[in-house]
Design a protein around this motif. Structure first.
Motif, PDB file in Angstrom:
ATOM      1  N   LEU A  89     -27.373  28.698  58.927  1.00 33.42           N
ATOM      2  CA  LEU A  89     -25.904  28.713  58.912  1.00 33.42           C
ATOM      3  C   LEU A  89     -25.310  27.445  58.325  1.00 33.42           C
ATOM      4  O   LEU A  89     -24.389  27.530  57.496  1.00 33.42           O
ATOM      5  CB  LEU A  89     -25.377  28.965  60.326  1.00 33.42           C
ATOM      6  N   PRO A  90     -25.764  26.240  58.687  1.00 32.26           N
ATOM      7  CA  PRO A  90     -25.223  25.046  58.024  1.00 32.26           C
ATOM      8  C   PRO A  90     -25.450  25.036  56.516  1.00 32.26           C
ATOM      9  O   PRO A  90     -24.574  24.593  55.764  1.00 32.26           O
ATOM     10  CB  PRO A  90     -25.965  23.891  58.715  1.00 32.26           C
ATOM     11  N   ILE A  91     -26.601  25.534  56.062  1.00 33.98           N
ATOM     12  CA  ILE A  91     -26.868  25.574  54.620  1.00 33.98           C
ATOM     13  C   ILE A  91     -25.867  26.482  53.923  1.00 33.98           C
ATOM     14  O   ILE A  91     -25.305  26.136  52.874  1.00 33.98           O
ATOM     15  CB  ILE A  91     -28.309  26.033  54.365  1.00 33.98           C
ATOM     16  N   LEU A  92     -25.611  27.660  54.511  1.00 37.00           N
ATOM     17  CA  LEU A  92     -24.650  28.588  53.920  1.00 37.00           C
ATOM     18  C   LEU A  92     -23.241  28.009  53.938  1.00 37.00           C
ATOM     19  O   LEU A  92     -22.477  28.146  52.970  1.00 37.00           O
ATOM     20  CB  LEU A  92     -24.691  29.921  54.673  1.00 37.00           C
ATOM     21  N   ASN A  93     -22.867  27.348  55.042  1.00 38.75           N
ATOM     22  CA  ASN A  93     -21.519  26.774  55.147  1.00 38.75           C
ATOM     23  C   ASN A  93     -21.299  25.678  54.112  1.00 38.75           C
ATOM     24  O   ASN A  93     -20.239  25.615  53.464  1.00 38.75           O
ATOM     25  CB  ASN A  93     -21.291  26.220  56.555  1.00 38.75           C
ATOM     26  N   ILE A  94     -22.283  24.805  53.941  1.00 36.49           N
ATOM     27  CA  ILE A  94     -22.134  23.705  52.981  1.00 36.49           C
ATOM     28  C   ILE A  94     -22.075  24.245  51.558  1.00 36.49           C
ATOM     29  O   ILE A  94     -21.262  23.796  50.739  1.00 36.49           O
ATOM     30  CB  ILE A  94     -23.290  22.693  53.148  1.00 36.49           C
ATOM     31  N   SER A  95     -22.916  25.210  51.248  1.00 36.70           N
ATOM     32  CA  SER A  95     -22.901  25.799  49.903  1.00 36.70           C
ATOM     33  C   SER A  95     -21.570  26.484  49.621  1.00 36.70           C
ATOM     34  O   SER A  95     -21.004  26.355  48.525  1.00 36.70           O
ATOM     35  CB  SER A  95     -24.052  26.799  49.759  1.00 36.70           C
ATOM     36  N   GLU A  96     -21.050  27.209  50.605  1.00 33.60           N
ATOM     37  CA  GLU A  96     -19.756  27.877  50.426  1.00 33.60           C
ATOM     38  C   GLU A  96     -18.631  26.864  50.283  1.00 33.60           C
ATOM     39  O   GLU A  96     -17.707  27.051  49.478  1.00 33.60           O
ATOM     40  CB  GLU A  96     -19.502  28.802  51.620  1.00 33.60           C
ATOM     41  N   HIS A  97     -18.690  25.778  51.040  1.00 36.69           N
ATOM     42  CA  HIS A  97     -17.682  24.715  50.948  1.00 36.69           C
ATOM     43  C   HIS A  97     -17.669  24.104  49.551  1.00 36.69           C
ATOM     44  O   HIS A  97     -16.602  23.926  48.940  1.00 36.69           O
ATOM     45  CB  HIS A  97     -17.986  23.647  52.009  1.00 36.69           C
ATOM     46  N   LEU A  98     -18.841  23.814  49.018  1.00 36.91           N
ATOM     47  CA  LEU A  98     -18.926  23.237  47.677  1.00 36.91           C
ATOM     48  C   LEU A  98     -18.436  24.217  46.621  1.00 36.91           C
ATOM     49  O   LEU A  98     -17.669  23.840  45.715  1.00 36.91           O
ATOM     50  CB  LEU A  98     -20.372  22.833  47.389  1.00 36.91           C
ATOM     51  N   THR A  99     -18.844  25.477  46.709  1.00 36.41           N
ATOM     52  CA  THR A  99     -18.425  26.469  45.714  1.00 36.41           C
ATOM     53  C   THR A  99     -16.916  26.664  45.730  1.00 36.41           C
ATOM     54  O   THR A  99     -16.271  26.748  44.676  1.00 36.41           O
ATOM     55  CB  THR A  99     -19.130  27.806  45.994  1.00 36.41           C
ATOM     56  N   ARG A 100     -16.324  26.722  46.910  1.00 39.66           N
ATOM     57  CA  ARG A 100     -14.877  26.917  47.002  1.00 39.66           C
ATOM     58  C   ARG A 100     -14.112  25.734  46.425  1.00 39.66           C
ATOM     59  O   ARG A 100     -13.121  25.913  45.703  1.00 39.66           O
ATOM     60  CB  ARG A 100     -14.501  27.145  48.472  1.00 39.66           C
ATOM     61  N   LEU A 101     -14.565  24.512  46.718  1.00 38.57           N
ATOM     62  CA  LEU A 101     -13.876  23.331  46.180  1.00 38.57           C
ATOM     63  C   LEU A 101     -14.050  23.232  44.666  1.00 38.57           C
ATOM     64  O   LEU A 101     -13.152  22.746  43.970  1.00 38.57           O
ATOM     65  CB  LEU A 101     -14.400  22.067  46.861  1.00 38.57           C
ATOM     66  N   ARG A 102     -15.199  23.670  44.148  1.00 46.22           N
ATOM     67  CA  ARG A 102     -15.374  23.672  42.691  1.00 46.22           C
ATOM     68  C   ARG A 102     -14.351  24.569  42.015  1.00 46.22           C
ATOM     69  O   ARG A 102     -13.787  24.225  40.971  1.00 46.22           O
ATOM     70  CB  ARG A 102     -16.786  24.133  42.342  1.00 46.22           C
ATOM     71  N   LEU A 103     -14.100  25.726  42.612  1.00 46.80           N
ATOM     72  CA  LEU A 103     -13.128  26.645  42.028  1.00 46.80           C
ATOM     73  C   LEU A 103     -11.698  26.141  42.198  1.00 46.80           C
ATOM     74  O   LEU A 103     -10.853  26.355  41.329  1.00 46.80           O
ATOM     75  CB  LEU A 103     -13.279  28.030  42.669  1.00 46.80           C
ATOM     76  N   GLN A 104     -11.426  25.472  43.309  1.00 44.16           N
ATOM     77  CA  GLN A 104     -10.072  25.007  43.566  1.00 44.16           C
ATOM     78  C   GLN A 104      -9.712  23.771  42.755  1.00 44.16           C
ATOM     79  O   GLN A 104      -8.596  23.651  42.240  1.00 44.16           O
ATOM     80  CB  GLN A 104      -9.894  24.718  45.063  1.00 44.16           C
ATOM     81  N   THR A 105     -10.653  22.846  42.628  1.00 43.47           N
ATOM     82  CA  THR A 105     -10.375  21.577  41.955  1.00 43.47           C
ATOM     83  C   THR A 105     -10.803  21.557  40.494  1.00 43.47           C
ATOM     84  O   THR A 105     -10.513  20.591  39.785  1.00 43.47           O
ATOM     85  CB  THR A 105     -11.081  20.433  42.694  1.00 43.47           C
TER      86      THR A 105
END
Length: 324
Positions: free
Chosen positions: A28-44
């Motif tokens: 779960l932490p691995i999935l959360n961190i990967s999703e956090h990075l992917t979302r910020l890449r798209l936003q920023t």
């Protein structure tokens, strides 16, 4: 000038210094961190945005278990963690998961720097030795030699204190970790990998095959890039890697052989024929259902009373109302 020299020193002790921690990392932490990075890449629209979050888990002596994470916010200066947001989120998670404690934080970077040391000092009020979990960008992870043999682009660090020139400073020690998965987590990860309950087993199988082919393609491109850089002299020549690559190429079958091409074409035609027959079968079933519905609709109209003074009698045969 002395403080500047201290900042330029590496903040990670050499690999000869080992950590005594035993870290178990859940999916779960691995999935959360990967999703956090992917979302910020798209936003920023940034390839490597600044990612910051907290690690939740349990610690029993030197045994640490990382179970969950949540995101953190920064102040307007970009260097200070929003302590109010951290406390509020920590208390919310504490109400839902009473057994989980704040045990560290995560970010995305190539390696720990002095900036991470400054951030580390802000987490010490919540944990005496907060761990640092870094997700490394894929390009940096692929180019670096990973002596630990871990296949995930993650590195865990334990904080410690180093005495240099009669002065103490905070540094990190790389700590080994292992991925630990429970039964419920395996089911959840498998469900997520299959795309939820909306897809069929065939779609899940095809998605798995596509992901495997894509991974193979990416790794082949990485090997081609490495060999190209070695030939150009921009990358260090590793004879063990080159020997392994040569052995791999030598073990591949010859794809330009006439017998191979004939067998491949035959198998390809069989697959296409099977798909064509499946489509024909499905179309025939749909046509059969349409004919059945048409027959039911037509017969129901004939059974209505007053339609030409005729109705069905025994054995389903139409009879007249007239007397003879």
């Amino acid at each position: 000038m002395a403080s500047m020299d201290t900042d330029e020193l590496p903040v990670v002790l050499p690999s000869t210094t080992t950590s005594g921690l035993s870290i178990a990392l859940h999916p779960l932490p691995i999935l959360n961190i990967s999703e956090h990075l992917t979302r910020l890449r798209l936003q920023t629209r940034s390839k490597v945005p600044f990612v910051l979050g907290a690690l939740l888990g349990t610690q029993n002596g030197r045994d640490v278990e990382i179970v969950n994470t949540f995101e953190l916010a920064m102040e307007d200066d970009g260097a200070t963690v929003d302590q109010g947001f951290l406390i509020a989120r920590k208390e919310q998670y504490k109400q839902v998961f009473p057994s989980l404690e704040f045990i560290g934080w995560y970010t995305v970077a190539e390696r720990p720097t002095s900036r991470h040391i400054a951030l580390h000092e802000q987490f010490t009020p919540y944990s005496s030795t907060p761990l640092l979990l870094i997700l490394q960008p894929s390009t940096v992870f692929a180019a670096s030699a990973d002596a630990s043999g871990q296949s995930l682009p993650l590195k865990a660090y334990e904080p410690t204190t180093e005495i240099r020139d009669r002065k103490t400073r905070s540094v990190f020690i790389e700590a080994p970790y292992s991925v630990e998965t429970g039964e419920a987590e395996r089911i959840a990860v498998d469900y997520t990998a299959k795309g939820g309950s909306g897809g069929t087993s065939l779609e899940s199988h095809l998605q798995t095959q596509r992901a495997a082919v894509k991974m193979l393609h990416d790794r082949i491109l990485l090997l081609v890039k490495y060999v190209t850089e070695v030939i150009a002299g921009s990358a260090k020549k590793d004879h063990a890697t080159l020997r392994a690559l040569s052995a791999l190429i030598a073990s591949l079958p010859a794809s330009e052989n006439k017998e191979f091409r004939e067998e491949f074409d035959t198998e390809y035609e069989d697959v296409q024929l099977t798909a064509y027959l499946a489509t024909l079968t499905k179309s025939a079933n749909l046509l059969n259902d349409l004919v059945d519905k048409h027959v039911v609709l037509t017969s129901s109209r004939e059974d209505r009373p007053g339609m030409g003074g005729r109705r069905r009698g025994m054995m389903g045969r139409p009879t007249d109302f007239g007397f003879h």
